[in-house]
Design an enzyme around this catalytic site. Structure first.
Site, PDB file in Angstrom:
ATOM      1  N   ARG A   1     -46.331 -51.207  65.643  1.00 43.58           N
ATOM      2  CA  ARG A   1     -47.260 -50.678  66.735  1.00 43.58           C
ATOM      3  C   ARG A   1     -47.278 -49.419  66.867  1.00 43.58           C
ATOM      4  O   ARG A   1     -48.853 -49.310  67.878  1.00 43.58           O
ATOM      5  CB  ARG A   1     -46.243 -51.421  67.833  1.00 43.58           C
ATOM      6  CG  ARG A   1     -45.998 -52.712  67.789  1.00 43.58           C
ATOM      7  CD  ARG A   1     -45.319 -53.495  69.578  1.00 43.58           C
ATOM      8  NE  ARG A   1     -44.802 -54.102  69.048  1.00 43.58           N
ATOM      9  CZ  ARG A   1     -44.077 -55.818  69.953  1.00 43.58           C
ATOM     10  NH1 ARG A   1     -44.986 -55.479  70.635  1.00 43.58           N
ATOM     11  NH2 ARG A   1     -43.879 -56.424  69.092  1.00 43.58           N
TER      12      ARG A   1
ATOM     13  N   LYS B   1     -33.360 -60.090  76.925  1.00 42.02           N
ATOM     14  CA  LYS B   1     -34.425 -60.566  77.520  1.00 42.02           C
ATOM     15  C   LYS B   1     -34.772 -61.311  76.284  1.00 42.02           C
ATOM     16  O   LYS B   1     -35.445 -61.791  77.218  1.00 42.02           O
ATOM     17  CB  LYS B   1     -35.498 -59.240  78.299  1.00 42.02           C
ATOM     18  CG  LYS B   1     -35.834 -58.007  76.557  1.00 42.02           C
ATOM     19  CD  LYS B   1     -37.371 -57.333  77.454  1.00 42.02           C
ATOM     20  CE  LYS B   1     -37.758 -56.547  75.974  1.00 42.02           C
ATOM     21  NZ  LYS B   1     -38.207 -57.327  74.884  1.00 42.02           N
ATOM     22  N   ASP B   2     -34.612 -60.754  75.446  1.00 43.35           N
ATOM     23  CA  ASP B   2     -34.804 -61.578  74.143  1.00 43.35           C
ATOM     24  C   ASP B   2     -33.645 -63.418  74.491  1.00 43.35           C
ATOM     25  O   ASP B   2     -34.903 -63.996  74.336  1.00 43.35           O
ATOM     26  CB  ASP B   2     -34.721 -61.527  73.180  1.00 43.35           C
ATOM     27  CG  ASP B   2     -35.589 -60.166  72.501  1.00 43.35           C
ATOM     28  OD1 ASP B   2     -36.512 -60.017  73.279  1.00 43.35           O
ATOM     29  OD2 ASP B   2     -35.740 -59.379  71.138  1.00 43.35           O
TER      30      ASP B   2
ATOM     31  N   ARG C   1     -46.748 -60.851  80.944  1.00 42.72           N
ATOM     32  CA  ARG C   1     -46.878 -59.920  82.125  1.00 42.72           C
ATOM     33  C   ARG C   1     -47.426 -57.934  81.915  1.00 42.72           C
ATOM     34  O   ARG C   1     -47.619 -57.646  83.273  1.00 42.72           O
ATOM     35  CB  ARG C   1     -45.128 -59.396  82.128  1.00 42.72           C
ATOM     36  CG  ARG C   1     -44.140 -58.671  83.072  1.00 42.72           C
ATOM     37  CD  ARG C   1     -43.070 -58.668  82.817  1.00 42.72           C
ATOM     38  NE  ARG C   1     -42.870 -57.860  81.684  1.00 42.72           N
ATOM     39  CZ  ARG C   1     -43.309 -56.641  81.632  1.00 42.72           C
ATOM     40  NH1 ARG C   1     -43.108 -54.695  82.463  1.00 42.72           N
ATOM     41  NH2 ARG C   1     -42.478 -56.434  80.326  1.00 42.72           N
ATOM     42  N   ARG C   2     -47.246 -57.393  80.759  1.00 46.05           N
ATOM     43  CA  ARG C   2     -47.706 -55.989  80.397  1.00 46.05           C
ATOM     44  C   ARG C   2     -49.320 -56.116  81.515  1.00 46.05           C
ATOM     45  O   ARG C   2     -49.907 -55.750  81.280  1.00 46.05           O
ATOM     46  CB  ARG C   2     -46.980 -55.899  79.869  1.00 46.05           C
ATOM     47  CG  ARG C   2     -45.731 -55.168  79.128  1.00 46.05           C
ATOM     48  CD  ARG C   2     -45.198 -55.391  77.823  1.00 46.05           C
ATOM     49  NE  ARG C   2     -44.686 -54.526  78.061  1.00 46.05           N
ATOM     50  CZ  ARG C   2     -43.548 -54.162  77.017  1.00 46.05           C
ATOM     51  NH1 ARG C   2     -43.016 -54.712  75.804  1.00 46.05           N
ATOM     52  NH2 ARG C   2     -41.821 -53.748  76.832  1.00 46.05           N
TER      53      ARG C   2
ATOM     54  N   ARG D   1     -48.013 -57.572  67.203  1.00 44.96           N
ATOM     55  CA  ARG D   1     -46.849 -58.060  66.609  1.00 44.96           C
ATOM     56  C   ARG D   1     -46.338 -56.306  65.812  1.00 44.96           C
ATOM     57  O   ARG D   1     -47.114 -55.602  65.366  1.00 44.96           O
ATOM     58  CB  ARG D   1     -46.890 -59.343  66.111  1.00 44.96           C
ATOM     59  CG  ARG D   1     -46.650 -60.277  66.835  1.00 44.96           C
ATOM     60  CD  ARG D   1     -45.749 -60.500  67.697  1.00 44.96           C
ATOM     61  NE  ARG D   1     -44.691 -60.271  66.870  1.00 44.96           N
ATOM     62  CZ  ARG D   1     -44.093 -61.199  66.224  1.00 44.96           C
ATOM     63  NH1 ARG D   1     -44.379 -62.484  66.256  1.00 44.96           N
ATOM     64  NH2 ARG D   1     -42.787 -61.115  65.474  1.00 44.96           N
TER      65      ARG D   1
ATOM     66  N   CYS E   1     -41.742 -68.223  79.523  1.00 42.80           N
ATOM     67  CA  CYS E   1     -42.093 -67.261  78.661  1.00 42.80           C
ATOM     68  C   CYS E   1     -44.362 -66.458  79.171  1.00 42.80           C
ATOM     69  O   CYS E   1     -44.121 -64.933  78.661  1.00 42.80           O
ATOM     70  CB  CYS E   1     -42.350 -67.108  76.955  1.00 42.80           C
ATOM     71  SG  CYS E   1     -43.402 -68.110  76.266  1.00 42.80           S
TER      72      CYS E   1
END
Length: 535
Positions: free
Chosen positions: A145, A73-74, A121-122, A139, A232
């Site tokens: 996190r 996905k990156d 999206r999230r 980040r 993005c």
């Protein structure tokens, strides 16, 4: 001679690379490389596509390494010239997880809980599950996190289940978010094994790691992302499955507060992705001109979202802020504020004014919203309180009142809404002007005039009564009546009605999601063409 595999240095990147290396044999060396994304604290939407892969791809092309392992996905959807994805191994579970300190999942998230995620999206899909939740950028690697959640900086964070499993972090079923409610990012859970296109022998060796069904499925997901613009900023979730010679693709696209869905099957990844793109892009804003009346820094995220929806975005700030010529009164108010008082900062300009004060603060600080809070942190001030929504009403109603005085640092043109709410709650209030707001339009003024003169009724987004005044001063009240105004809140909507006798579409919340929803709603109003000389 060893095969050199390049990877990022995070625990997750190394774990993923070791999975690939273990299947290649003993003649493998892992080399850690540093990317722009690793070195920056900015959100990914500011860093842009490729932030976590460009340096590694450069190392491939320069023959510093032979193979790269990426989270798929990156990787940008456009394959870099001279490189090829030689293999996509079998995918790990692509779903997302909501992690809290108590590990209770979504049902245990407190009302108004702050959830860390840097993914548009999230944030969009979480809002449909819990409209009360507040999403904030976060980040750092997985461990960072999780620590921020444990220490209470965030009530929860959304993470990829695949990453947690690859790191050996236990996840219970309550924490997993279903793929329909929270559709994953294109390619989530899959790894890309990349090498130089001209290295035929190595490509043949790597191709043995490829899982055909996974490869077909993620091809469909990435083809859909590419067809929709590969930005993005797109709030796109999608998940495909390949079996028995067919590809089934489910996709969901958040446009403001709306969710548009597609579910279909095709004989190959590209055809089903094209069907999905046609269905989802019907909700785009193709051809709509949107005028943003704040500066680029204030409206950058909104501009990116609207551009991703294929709107034509014009930036024409109608106000700007200036420091005070005489800061004596402001400095005195800040200096006299003590531990029992509270300094309230209502904008990034207010935070910059606080920076100019120069001395150490003795009083705690409250911020109107996350953007203002981030500006305060950038100058070394950690706010004790941050309002859930960036509005004076929310701040006024939510901020805990101190035993002493509330020092309200404001613009010279601020409305009386916030002071009235604070006084009604019983606050002892000291208002002090921290900066000047200057009314005057700049930026793409000529393009705004042309858009109005064309008769296509552009949508104009206003974030304050002062911005409305600046627009009317420069473009004219009649032109405002010929546009489709959007107001960030009721006070601004009232100003539009009083100046131009026009009803504005008012955002349901003063954030990007609320404003995008309002722009979409305004775009669906009657679109008759009116030709007018806008001079």
């Amino acid at each position: 001679m060893s095969i050199v595999i390049g990877t990022r240095g995070s625990a997750l990147a190394l774990a993923q690379t070791r999975l690939v290396a273990s299947r290649l044999g003993d003649d493998v060396e892992i080399r850690v490389l540093h990317t722009a994304g690793d070195r920056s604290g900015h959100p990914i939407r500011i860093l842009g596509d490729g932030a976590f892969v460009n340096a590694i791809e450069d190392a491939l092309l320069s023959r510093e390494i032979d193979v790269a392992v990426h989270s798929l996905k990156d990787l940008p959807t456009a394959e870099r010239e001279g490189l090829v994805i030689a293999a996509i191994p079998e995918r790990e579970d692509p779903r997302d997880v909501l992690v809290m300190a108590a590990r209770g999942g979504l049902s245990s998230l407190p009302d108004g809980g702050v959830v860390g995620t840097s993914s548009p999206r999230r944030a969009a899909f979480l809002r449909t599950l819990r409209p009360d939740a507040v999403t904030r950028d976060i980040r750092g690697n997985v461990d960072t996190r999780l620590r921020k959640v444990r220490e209470g900086e965030y009530d929860a964070a959304v993470l990829a289940l695949a990453g947690l499993r690859r790191l050996g972090i236990a996840v219970n079923d309550r924490e997993i978010l279903g793929a329909h409610a929270m559709p994953p990012a294109p390619g989530q859970g899959a790894l890309a094994v990349q090498c130089r296109a001209d290295d035929a022998a190595l490509r043949t060796r790597l191709e043995r790691l490829d899982d055909r069904n996974t490869h077909l499925a993620v091809r469909a997901e990435r083809a859909l992302l590419a067809a929709l613009g590969a930005s993005c900023a797109l709030r796109l979730g999608t998940l495909a499955h390949a079996a028995d010679g067919a590809v089934r693709l489910a996709a969901a696209f958040a446009v403001g507060g709306e969710i548009v869905r597609f579910d279909g099957t095709g004989p190959d990844p590209e055809s089903v992705a094209a069907d999905a793109a046609r269905a989802l892009s019907a909700s785009f804003l193709d051809g709509l001109t949107v005028v943003l009346t704040r500066d680029d820094e204030d409206d950058r995220e909104l501009a990116d979202d609207l551009a991703a929806l294929r709107a034509r975005v014009l930036i024409a700030p109608c106000i700007h802020t200036e420091p005070l010529a005489d800061r004596t009164a402001f400095a005195r108010a800040i200096e006299e504020a003590g531990a029992d008082d509270l300094i309230v900062i209502t904008s990034r300009a207010g935070a910059r004014a606080l920076e100019s004060y120069g001395a150490e603060l003795r009083a705690p600080v409250a911020a109107v919203g996350w953007s203002t809070a981030e500006q305060l942190r950038a100058i070394g001030v950690s706010p004790r309180f941050v309002a859930r929504a960036a509005s004076a009403v929310t701040l006024g109603r939510e901020v805990p009142l101190p035993p002493g005085t509330v020092v309200l640092a404001r613009s010279d043109r601020a409305t009386g809404e916030l002071p009235a709410i604070l006084r009604e709650r019983g606050a002892r209030l000291r208002e002090v002007v921290a900066y000047r707001t200057v009314v005057g339009m700049s930026g793409e003024i000529a393009s705004v005039r042309d858009a109005i003169a064309s008769g296509m009724r552009p949508v104009v987004v206003f974030a304050s009564p002062s911005a409305v005044e600046g627009f009317v001063r420069e473009i004219g009240v009649r032109s405002l009546a010929l546009a489709r105004p959007v107001a960030i809140g009721p006070t601004t909507a009232r100003s539009i009605r009083e100046l131009a006798d026009v009803s504005a579409t008012t955002a349901r919340s003063p954030d990007v999601s609320g404003l995008v929803s309002a722009v979409v709603a305004a775009s669906r109003t009657k679109k008759e063409r009116v030709y007018v000389d806008a001079r």
